[in-house]
Design a protein around this motif. Sequence first.
Motif, mmCIF file in Angstrom:
data_model
loop_
_atom_site.group_PDB
_atom_site.id
_atom_site.type_symbol
_atom_site.label_atom_id
_atom_site.label_comp_id
_atom_site.label_asym_id
_atom_site.label_seq_id
_atom_site.Cartn_x
_atom_site.Cartn_y
_atom_site.Cartn_z
ATOM 1 N N PHE A 185 0.821 -1.121 -0.166
ATOM 2 C CA PHE A 185 -0.056 -0.003 0.177
ATOM 3 C C PHE A 185 0.839 1.073 0.022
ATOM 4 O O PHE A 185 1.990 1.317 0.593
ATOM 5 N N CYS A 186 0.372 2.250 -0.931
ATOM 6 C CA CYS A 186 1.287 3.487 -0.825
ATOM 7 C C CYS A 186 0.194 4.674 -0.523
ATOM 8 O O CYS A 186 -0.471 4.724 -1.246
ATOM 9 N N ILE A 187 0.944 5.634 0.145
ATOM 10 C CA ILE A 187 0.465 7.041 0.270
ATOM 11 C C ILE A 187 1.187 7.942 -0.490
ATOM 12 O O ILE A 187 2.553 7.959 -0.446
ATOM 13 N N ALA A 188 0.732 8.687 -1.436
ATOM 14 C CA ALA A 188 1.654 9.774 -2.311
ATOM 15 C C ALA A 188 1.192 11.267 -1.821
ATOM 16 O O ALA A 188 -0.154 11.365 -2.013
ATOM 17 N N ILE A 189 2.247 11.732 -1.777
ATOM 18 C CA ILE A 189 1.773 13.348 -1.206
ATOM 19 C C ILE A 189 2.911 14.079 -2.172
ATOM 20 O O ILE A 189 4.150 13.859 -2.066
#
Length: 176
Positions: A142-146
């Motif tokens: 899972f990845c959070i991109a900011i």
Amino acid sequence: MGSKTDKYILGFFNDEEILMDALVKVKTTGAKIHEVYSPFPIHGIDDILGYKRSRLSIAAFLFGLFGFSAGLSMQSWMMGFDWPMNVGGKPYLPWPSFVPVTFEFTILCTAFGMVGTFFYASKFFPGQEPRIPDPRITDDVFCIAIKVSEAGDVNLVNSTMLNNGAFEVKTKEVRL
């Protein structure tokens, strides 16, 4: 083909529950989350990210309405005006016998319309390079991109993700 790339902070997680907790904590830092990538749908993530309800159901209804109208009009024109046939004294426009073809044409137009709408909305056209930050997100990560420009304090965002279960946090230039 020229493509625009931006710098993103990418936080990688192994579990969706840890990801959900980290999302809440990252939002408290003031960072604007660009996107969350997941190998499968996660219930409740839309509420955390503040997404509005999808308008795909309206598009499906409109495609179905078009299919219904086109199917009924096509049969009416062919059987009643273009090539009317008197078969055993039956009427030229036998409305009950139009129901199966009209139904099937409605489903066909809705299905093709929704596939086209999906490709358009996700910018996922055949032959185009996929827009993903890391190949692992299609498998088990899972990845959070900011966006770095919308992150505020980058060090605070990085430490928040690492302290809340991220096994890797990196800044990378990608095309999303």
